[in-house]
Design a protein around this motif. Structure first.
Motif, PDB file in Angstrom:
ATOM      1  N   GLY A 208       0.787  -1.220   0.000  1.00 37.06           N
ATOM      2  CA  GLY A 208       0.000   0.000   0.000  1.00 37.06           C
ATOM      3  C   GLY A 208       0.822   1.274   0.000  1.00 37.06           C
ATOM      4  N   PHE A 209       2.163   1.128   0.130  1.00 33.45           N
ATOM      5  CA  PHE A 209       2.983   2.341   0.162  1.00 33.45           C
ATOM      6  C   PHE A 209       4.349   2.166  -0.501  1.00 33.45           C
ATOM      7  CE2 PHE A 209       5.827   5.502   1.951  1.00 33.45           C
ATOM      8  CZ  PHE A 209       5.051   6.656   1.868  1.00 33.45           C
ATOM      9  N   LEU A 210       5.155   1.227  -0.014  1.00 36.36           N
ATOM     10  CA  LEU A 210       6.543   1.118  -0.447  1.00 36.36           C
ATOM     11  C   LEU A 210       6.668   0.804  -1.935  1.00 36.36           C
ATOM     12  CD1 LEU A 210       9.511   1.198   0.296  1.00 36.36           C
ATOM     13  CD2 LEU A 210       9.373  -1.230   0.901  1.00 36.36           C
ATOM     14  N   ILE A 211       6.077  -0.309  -2.377  1.00 33.33           N
ATOM     15  CA  ILE A 211       6.167  -0.697  -3.793  1.00 33.33           C
ATOM     16  C   ILE A 211       5.534   0.357  -4.703  1.00 33.33           C
ATOM     17  CG2 ILE A 211       5.416  -2.394  -5.514  1.00 33.33           C
ATOM     18  CD1 ILE A 211       5.785  -4.555  -3.421  1.00 33.33           C
ATOM     19  N   PRO A 212       4.331   0.874  -4.376  1.00 34.02           N
ATOM     20  CA  PRO A 212       3.775   1.946  -5.217  1.00 34.02           C
ATOM     21  C   PRO A 212       4.669   3.181  -5.267  1.00 34.02           C
ATOM     22  CG  PRO A 212       2.064   0.996  -3.865  1.00 34.02           C
ATOM     23  CD  PRO A 212       3.349   0.415  -3.382  1.00 34.02           C
ATOM     24  N   PHE A 213       5.253   3.564  -4.138  1.00 33.46           N
ATOM     25  CA  PHE A 213       6.120   4.736  -4.094  1.00 33.46           C
ATOM     26  C   PHE A 213       7.322   4.552  -5.017  1.00 33.46           C
ATOM     27  CE2 PHE A 213       9.835   6.896  -2.288  1.00 33.46           C
ATOM     28  CZ  PHE A 213       9.398   8.213  -2.350  1.00 33.46           C
ATOM     29  N   LEU A 214       7.956   3.389  -4.955  1.00 39.53           N
ATOM     30  CA  LEU A 214       9.121   3.126  -5.807  1.00 39.53           C
ATOM     31  C   LEU A 214       8.728   3.076  -7.282  1.00 39.53           C
ATOM     32  CD1 LEU A 214      10.922   0.375  -3.673  1.00 39.53           C
ATOM     33  CD2 LEU A 214      11.508   2.801  -3.861  1.00 39.53           C
ATOM     34  N   THR A 215       7.583   2.473  -7.574  1.00 30.72           N
ATOM     35  CA  THR A 215       7.123   2.375  -8.965  1.00 30.72           C
ATOM     36  C   THR A 215       6.808   3.746  -9.541  1.00 30.72           C
ATOM     37  OG1 THR A 215       6.161   0.193  -8.489  1.00 30.72           O
ATOM     38  CG2 THR A 215       5.434   1.317 -10.499  1.00 30.72           C
ATOM     39  N   ILE A 216       6.066   4.546  -8.793  1.00 27.99           N
ATOM     40  CA  ILE A 216       5.693   5.879  -9.264  1.00 27.99           C
ATOM     41  C   ILE A 216       6.925   6.763  -9.412  1.00 27.99           C
ATOM     42  CG2 ILE A 216       4.494   8.002  -8.611  1.00 27.99           C
ATOM     43  CD1 ILE A 216       2.319   6.240  -7.375  1.00 27.99           C
ATOM     44  N   SER A 217       7.849   6.677  -8.470  1.00 29.73           N
ATOM     45  CA  SER A 217       9.069   7.480  -8.545  1.00 29.73           C
ATOM     46  C   SER A 217       9.878   7.131  -9.787  1.00 29.73           C
ATOM     47  CB  SER A 217       9.918   7.265  -7.286  1.00 29.73           C
ATOM     48  OG  SER A 217       9.230   7.687  -6.130  1.00 29.73           O
ATOM     49  N   THR A 218       9.982   5.837 -10.075  1.00 28.47           N
ATOM     50  CA  THR A 218      10.711   5.389 -11.263  1.00 28.47           C
ATOM     51  C   THR A 218      10.044   5.886 -12.535  1.00 28.47           C
ATOM     52  OG1 THR A 218      11.448   3.381 -10.110  1.00 28.47           O
ATOM     53  CG2 THR A 218      11.565   3.366 -12.522  1.00 28.47           C
ATOM     54  N   CYS A 219       8.729   5.758 -12.608  1.00 29.64           N
ATOM     55  CA  CYS A 219       7.998   6.194 -13.799  1.00 29.64           C
ATOM     56  C   CYS A 219       8.156   7.693 -14.022  1.00 29.64           C
ATOM     57  CB  CYS A 219       6.516   5.841 -13.660  1.00 29.64           C
ATOM     58  SG  CYS A 219       6.158   4.073 -13.807  1.00 29.64           S
ATOM     59  N   TYR A 220       8.063   8.462 -12.968  1.00 28.44           N
ATOM     60  CA  TYR A 220       8.172   9.911 -13.118  1.00 28.44           C
ATOM     61  C   TYR A 220       9.589  10.345 -13.477  1.00 28.44           C
ATOM     62  CZ  TYR A 220       3.663  12.000 -12.300  1.00 28.44           C
ATOM     63  OH  TYR A 220       2.374  12.438 -12.474  1.00 28.44           O
ATOM     64  N   SER A 221      10.574   9.620 -12.991  1.00 30.40           N
ATOM     65  CA  SER A 221      11.955   9.939 -13.357  1.00 30.40           C
ATOM     66  C   SER A 221      12.172   9.719 -14.847  1.00 30.40           C
ATOM     67  CB  SER A 221      12.922   9.066 -12.553  1.00 30.40           C
ATOM     68  OG  SER A 221      12.809   9.323 -11.166  1.00 30.40           O
ATOM     69  N   ILE A 222      11.672   8.580 -15.342  1.00 28.46           N
ATOM     70  CA  ILE A 222      11.774   8.289 -16.776  1.00 28.46           C
ATOM     71  C   ILE A 222      10.987   9.311 -17.586  1.00 28.46           C
ATOM     72  CG2 ILE A 222      11.199   6.612 -18.576  1.00 28.46           C
ATOM     73  CD1 ILE A 222      11.623   4.416 -16.477  1.00 28.46           C
ATOM     74  N   LEU A 223       9.794   9.635 -17.112  1.00 28.54           N
ATOM     75  CA  LEU A 223       8.920  10.561 -17.810  1.00 28.54           C
ATOM     76  C   LEU A 223       9.544  11.954 -17.932  1.00 28.54           C
ATOM     77  CD1 LEU A 223       6.086  10.815 -19.053  1.00 28.54           C
ATOM     78  CD2 LEU A 223       5.251  11.488 -16.809  1.00 28.54           C
ATOM     79  N   ILE A 224      10.071  12.462 -16.838  1.00 29.95           N
ATOM     80  CA  ILE A 224      10.663  13.803 -16.837  1.00 29.95           C
ATOM     81  C   ILE A 224      11.883  13.862 -17.750  1.00 29.95           C
ATOM     82  CG2 ILE A 224      11.876  15.496 -15.392  1.00 29.95           C
ATOM     83  CD1 ILE A 224      10.025  14.664 -13.096  1.00 29.95           C
ATOM     84  N   CYS A 225      12.729  12.853 -17.671  1.00 31.56           N
ATOM     85  CA  CYS A 225      13.933  12.819 -18.523  1.00 31.56           C
ATOM     86  C   CYS A 225      13.551  12.793 -20.004  1.00 31.56           C
ATOM     87  CB  CYS A 225      14.785  11.608 -18.180  1.00 31.56           C
ATOM     88  SG  CYS A 225      15.564  11.682 -16.558  1.00 31.56           S
ATOM     89  N   LYS A 226      12.557  11.992 -20.363  1.00 33.34           N
ATOM     90  CA  LYS A 226      12.139  11.881 -21.751  1.00 33.34           C
ATOM     91  C   LYS A 226      11.536  13.184 -22.256  1.00 33.34           C
ATOM     92  CE  LYS A 226      11.210   9.477 -25.520  1.00 33.34           C
ATOM     93  NZ  LYS A 226      12.251   8.902 -26.378  1.00 33.34           N
ATOM     94  N   LEU A 227      10.707  13.803 -21.445  1.00 29.35           N
ATOM     95  CA  LEU A 227      10.054  15.042 -21.858  1.00 29.35           C
ATOM     96  C   LEU A 227      11.060  16.178 -22.000  1.00 29.35           C
ATOM     97  CD1 LEU A 227       6.791  14.932 -19.704  1.00 29.35           C
ATOM     98  CD2 LEU A 227       7.035  14.466 -22.128  1.00 29.35           C
ATOM     99  N   ARG A 228      12.007  16.249 -21.092  1.00 33.45           N
ATOM    100  CA  ARG A 228      13.017  17.292 -21.182  1.00 33.45           C
ATOM    101  C   ARG A 228      13.906  17.097 -22.404  1.00 33.45           C
ATOM    102  NH1 ARG A 228      15.169  18.039 -14.895  1.00 33.45           N
ATOM    103  NH2 ARG A 228      13.326  19.190 -14.136  1.00 33.45           N
ATOM    104  N   ALA A 229      14.185  15.841 -22.732  1.00 32.56           N
ATOM    105  CA  ALA A 229      15.047  15.558 -23.882  1.00 32.56           C
ATOM    106  C   ALA A 229      14.379  15.936 -25.191  1.00 32.56           C
ATOM    107  CB  ALA A 229      15.430  14.082 -23.891  1.00 32.56           C
ATOM    108  N   ASN A 230      13.086  15.644 -25.314  1.00 33.16           N
ATOM    109  CA  ASN A 230      12.364  15.907 -26.561  1.00 33.16           C
ATOM    110  C   ASN A 230      11.631  17.243 -26.582  1.00 33.16           C
ATOM    111  OD1 ASN A 230      13.202  13.435 -27.536  1.00 33.16           O
ATOM    112  ND2 ASN A 230      11.321  12.381 -26.943  1.00 33.16           N
ATOM    113  N   GLN A 231      11.413  17.807 -25.350  1.00 33.49           N
ATOM    114  CA  GLN A 231      10.696  19.075 -25.224  1.00 33.49           C
ATOM    115  C   GLN A 231       9.388  19.047 -26.013  1.00 33.49           C
ATOM    116  OE1 GLN A 231      13.416  22.132 -26.497  1.00 33.49           O
ATOM    117  NE2 GLN A 231      14.617  22.032 -24.632  1.00 33.49           N
ATOM    118  N   MET A 232       8.602  18.017 -25.731  1.00 40.25           N
ATOM    119  CA  MET A 232       7.407  17.827 -26.554  1.00 40.25           C
ATOM    120  C   MET A 232       6.109  18.053 -25.787  1.00 40.25           C
ATOM    121  SD  MET A 232       7.608  13.705 -26.833  1.00 40.25           S
ATOM    122  CE  MET A 232       7.729  12.678 -25.383  1.00 40.25           C
ATOM    123  N   SER A 233       6.199  18.509 -24.570  1.00 41.86           N
ATOM    124  CA  SER A 233       4.968  18.761 -23.833  1.00 41.86           C
ATOM    125  C   SER A 233       4.637  20.240 -23.850  1.00 41.86           C
ATOM    126  CB  SER A 233       5.119  18.282 -22.375  1.00 41.86           C
ATOM    127  OG  SER A 233       3.939  18.512 -21.656  1.00 41.86           O
TER     128      SER A 233
END
Length: 345
Positions: A208-233
């Motif tokens: 209910g906390f640990l695994i979701p926190f790690l998963t969401i953090s990983t997804c957002y890290s990937i998401l931010i890096c990709k968006l900054r690289a392509n500047q497509m948002s």
């Protein structure tokens, strides 16, 4: 040991605003039929507010995403999240009654069901937030695949699976829930985990906390890096909404899990002090508040706050609809970028 008294495990669960123990049944608890203490009154007031705003706000989101907007992947996510919060808010009157009277008058079935629904809300909410985060990450990282595979039908199937897992993980909350009549003839609804208390708390914290926190953090890290690289948002509002939803969830639920873990190290024979009891009430109320906050986050993201109260329903629809358009826009731009890169190579 008196067999008629509950073996209370000091579990800091949402349904346990009023705690009873064999050793001390009145020192910090609310007296039956009496809610005069400041902590009790404040708790009841907050729960009334949460109930009213939660029913109205989540009901509006359910109406808009379920009946007013075209069915899509995004509306499926938010409809599920609103349904979870709405069902939880609908059970709050039972909890408020038990707080005011310090007694449970609704029988064993409702004792188990109320606890089950509260835990179901915790798991289903965080699972949906995890799904949304993974969905955003896949949409940006693999745009071509996402454009071909992301459908409302598949999203509905994923939601059903999330609810099924949430229901399975919530079974212990119902299984170990019991009612008993103490020496003052007060009926209480309590958790009797026996030797399974640590297992239940560990399971709640992990899934209910640990695994979701790690998963969401990983997804957002990937998401931010990709968006900054392509500047497509072009629009940041969808990301602001999701960031607020996730941040709010963790702020609301982290104290609850901390209190649960602290309780594991408290001796059953130790006095149930007033400070810790207040911390239980505060963390439980904070966790409960998460169920009415989400729909208001959709509405209050626009710039002109003065017009919010006059266009609440349209703002919710606009925020969710903008996220849907933005998702398609990101996919189209990414496809264009990938096609140019492929041509250049």
């Amino acid at each position: 040991m008196d067999s008629t008294e509950p073996d209370h495990d000091y579990s800091a669960t949402l349904e346990e605003f009023t705690n009873y123990s064999k050793e001390n049944t009145v020192s910090v608890n609310l007296h039956a039929g009496n809610c005069r203490e400041a902590g009790c009154v404040i708790t009841v007031i907050f729960n009334v507010i949460i109930f009213l705003l939660g029913i109205i706000g989540n009901g509006a989101v359910i109406w808009i995403t379920g009946f007013k907007m075209k069915k899509s992947v995004n509306t499926t996510w938010y409809l599920s999240l609103a349904l979870s919060d709405f069902i939880f808010c609908a059970t709050l009157p039972f909890l408020m009654s038990s707080i005011v009277t310090a007694s449970w008058i609704f029988g064993l079935f409702m004792c188990k069901f109320n606890s089950f629904v509260m835990t179901l809300n915790m798991y289903s909410s965080i699972f949906i937030l995890v799904i949304i985060s993974v969905d955003r990450c896949i949409t940006v990282k693999f745009p071509v695949w996402a454009q071909n595979q992301r459908t409302a039908k598949k999203a509905s199937l994923v939601v059903v699976m999330a609810w099924f897992m949430s229901a399975l993980l919530s079974i212990p909350s119902a299984k170990f829930r019991e009612i008993n009549t103490n020496q003052t003839s007060t009926v209480i609804c309590y958790s009797n985990y026996e030797d399974h208390h640590r297992t239940v708390v560990f399971m709640r914290f992990t899934f209910g906390f640990l695994i979701p926190f790690l998963t969401i953090s990983t997804c957002y890290s990937i998401l931010i890096c990709k968006l900054r690289a392509n500047q497509m948002s072009k629009s940041t509002k969808p990301y602001k909404i999701m960031t607020l939803l996730i941040t709010t969830f963790f702020i609301c639920w982290l104290p609850f899990h901390i209190i649960s873990i602290i309780e594991l190290n408290k001796s059953k024979n130790a006095p149930h002090d007033a400070i810790f009891h207040a911390a239980q009430q505060l963390s439980a109320t904070l966790a409960t508040a998460n169920s009415f906050i989400n729909p208001f986050l959709y509405a209050f993201m626009a710039k002109d706050l003065k017009k919010k109260c006059y266009s609440f329903l349209s703002k919710i629809e606009s925020a969710i609809d903008e996220e849907t358009r933005s998702a398609f826009q990101r996919t189209s731009i990414t496809n264009s970028v990938d096609n140019r890169l492929s041509t250049a190579v």
